[in-house]
Design an enzyme around this catalytic site. Structure first.
Site, mmCIF file in Angstrom:
data_model
loop_
_atom_site.group_PDB
_atom_site.id
_atom_site.type_symbol
_atom_site.label_atom_id
_atom_site.label_comp_id
_atom_site.label_asym_id
_atom_site.label_seq_id
_atom_site.Cartn_x
_atom_site.Cartn_y
_atom_site.Cartn_z
ATOM 1 C CG HIS A 39 -2.031 1.006 1.115
ATOM 2 N ND1 HIS A 39 -3.241 0.688 0.544
ATOM 3 C CD2 HIS A 39 -2.119 2.308 1.464
ATOM 4 C CE1 HIS A 39 -4.035 1.755 0.566
ATOM 5 N NE2 HIS A 39 -3.367 2.751 1.121
ATOM 6 C CG ASP A 41 -2.440 6.282 0.318
ATOM 7 O OD1 ASP A 41 -3.432 6.008 -0.369
ATOM 8 O OD2 ASP A 41 -2.267 5.849 1.463
ATOM 9 C CD GLU A 145 -6.743 3.255 1.335
ATOM 10 O OE1 GLU A 145 -6.457 3.111 2.535
ATOM 11 O OE2 GLU A 145 -6.259 4.158 0.625
ATOM 12 C CG HIS A 172 -10.914 4.574 3.423
ATOM 13 N ND1 HIS A 172 -10.952 5.820 4.013
ATOM 14 C CD2 HIS A 172 -9.603 4.230 3.335
ATOM 15 C CE1 HIS A 172 -9.718 6.220 4.272
ATOM 16 N NE2 HIS A 172 -8.874 5.275 3.874
ATOM 17 C CG HIS A 213 -9.277 1.084 5.953
ATOM 18 N ND1 HIS A 213 -9.193 2.177 6.782
ATOM 19 C CD2 HIS A 213 -8.287 1.237 5.041
ATOM 20 C CE1 HIS A 213 -8.201 2.952 6.393
ATOM 21 N NE2 HIS A 213 -7.628 2.395 5.340
ATOM 22 C CG HIS A 234 -2.986 -0.063 4.519
ATOM 23 N ND1 HIS A 234 -3.974 -0.634 3.754
ATOM 24 C CD2 HIS A 234 -3.440 1.193 4.819
ATOM 25 C CE1 HIS A 234 -4.970 0.211 3.613
ATOM 26 N NE2 HIS A 234 -4.682 1.323 4.253
ATOM 27 C CG ASP A 342 -0.862 3.902 5.058
ATOM 28 O OD1 ASP A 342 -1.270 4.260 3.935
ATOM 29 O OD2 ASP A 342 -1.491 4.130 6.110
#
Length: 413
Positions: A39, A41, A145, A172, A213, A234, A342
């Site tokens: 993961h 971003d 995600e 999420h 999540h 993650h 992450d």
């Protein structure tokens, strides 16, 4: 490369500077089995911090010192021995244009991959990753995600897969009609009938089910519904740091039984209860004086800089990350642990000396000091998630004769 490792080690622990043999060992392990991270971003950060001007962000150079710094760039990916990266195409859980925004995020990933062909190549299968790594490039995969990004339509899920999406996180930060988030009130109490159809269709098309999540109930329901192994792209261990996003031991064991992989998150809020409490207090102070809390270090508003000086940030180190990795390996098994840093989704800070994607070797060195074998380190770095991908692909092949599920979540429309 060893010199870079030793510099990182010196920042983390003075004793580690003399341990050149250990870092030579880690380099050999990671050359043979590069890190496949679950993961990152970067796409969202390029969109938000750099106005989606992909080609204006030169990833071939250090991005840590840009006016809007990033935690990812090609030199640091190389130093971190990253051979495969799942790039998140995150959008906020309350976004109004979920599908459109997701397509824009997929476009960002495809554009920065295309802009750096000597380094990146898109991948959708385990065989792709192995081939790309062997060629000395970084396999680039895509992860959606949050289930809100399909807008209640399995047709959208299928089109994401056609565009190369390798996994979808079921939720999420907010619960859906069909699946519950770990950080919101439940709406589905696990999975609704449509939620189970989502899992079945993901199995059929070869998309990995990601249980980061989600609530405990949704995670248990997903494990019961899926025919293929899952990942937590993650997530960390709740027994080490109490946080809703972390996974309790009973579900860690269940993921092991499922054949899945928990990919440990490097966000200090999910690694250390002490850091989490410090950040809550810091955020409360920021709110009380009307300044943003999400900026750390020298660039924070002056009152927060003063608050930080009076309330030093609790240290979070490679050893803290290793505590989570060690615990998950002991509970779920060494075959069921991976890396999901992450990065560029970590606000402002990461573990000491692990501020970006170059820091992975420090974790592997710490685990080696704790007695991890080279074989266990190689499973952690990438072997385990490759095994999951192979099995997901096999399940999809076995379901190839089944027609698409023509379903929508009417309540979401």
């Amino acid at each position: 490369m060893i010199a870079a490792f030793l510099l990182l080690a010196a920042q983390a622990s003075p004793a580690a500077t003399a341990d050149a043999a250990l870092f030579r060992r880690i380099e050999r392990v990671l050359e043979r089995s590069p890190v496949i991270d679950g993961h990152n971003d970067l796409a969202w950060e390029i969109r938000e911090l750099h106005e989606a001007k992909v080609e204006s962000v030169d990833l071939s150079r250090d991005t840590a010192h840009l006016p809007y710094p990033l935690q990812t760039d090609i030199p640091r990916l190389r130093k971190g021995h990253v051979g495969g990266q799942f790039w998140s195409v995150y959008i906020p859980a309350d976004a109004a244009r979920a599908v459109e925004m997701t397509l824009e995020e997929i476009d960002i990933v495809r554009r920065f991959v295309a802009a750096n062909p000597a380094t990146f190549e898109l991948a959708t299968t385990a065989a792709d990753i192995r081939r790309i790594e062997k060629a000395g490039r970084i396999a680039s995969l895509i992860g959606v995600e949050g289930g809100h990004q399909i807008d209640g339509r399995l047709s959208v899920l299928r089109q994401y897969r056609a565009l190369g999406v390798a996994y979808m996180t079921l939720t999420h930060g907010k619960s859906l009609n069909w699946a519950d988030s770990s950080t919101d009130a439940p709406r589905a109490n696990g999975l609704s009938a449509f939620g189970r159809q989502v899992i079945a269709e993901m199995n059929r098309i070869g998309m990995i089910v990601d249980v980061s999540h989600v609530s405990d109930a949704t995670m248990a329901a997903a494990l019961a519904a899926t025919k293929a192994p899952v990942i937590a792209s993650h997530s960390s261990a709740r027994a080490i740091a109490e946080a809703p996003r972390n996974i309790p031991d009973d579900l860690l064991r269940a993921i092991g039984t499922n054949g899945g992989v928990v990919m440990v998150n490097f966000y200090p809020s999910f690694l250390s209860g002490e850091w989490r409490a410090w950040d809550v207090a810091r955020s409360a102070y920021a709110k009380s004086i009307g300044v943003p809390a999400g900026v750390y270090g020298a660039k924070a508003p002056a009152p927060l800089v003063a608050w930080d000086a009076a309330h030093p940030e609790p240290p979070v180190t490679a050893a803290t990350v290793a505590d989570h990795v060690d615990h998950i390996a002991k509970v779920a098994g060494h075959d069921h642990i991976g890396i999901g840093g992450d990065f560029d989704g970590i606000q402002g800070t990461g573990p000491i000396a692990m501020k970006g994607v170059d820091g992975y070797p420090l974790l592997f060195a710490e685990l080696a000091r704790r007695g991890w074998s080279n074989a266990d380190l190689a499973r952690l770095s990438g072997g385990n998630v490759l095994r999951v991908m192979v099995r997901v692909e096999a399940v999809a092949k076995g379901m190839a004769g089944m027609p698409p599920v023509d379903a929508t979540d009417v309540a979401s429309l």
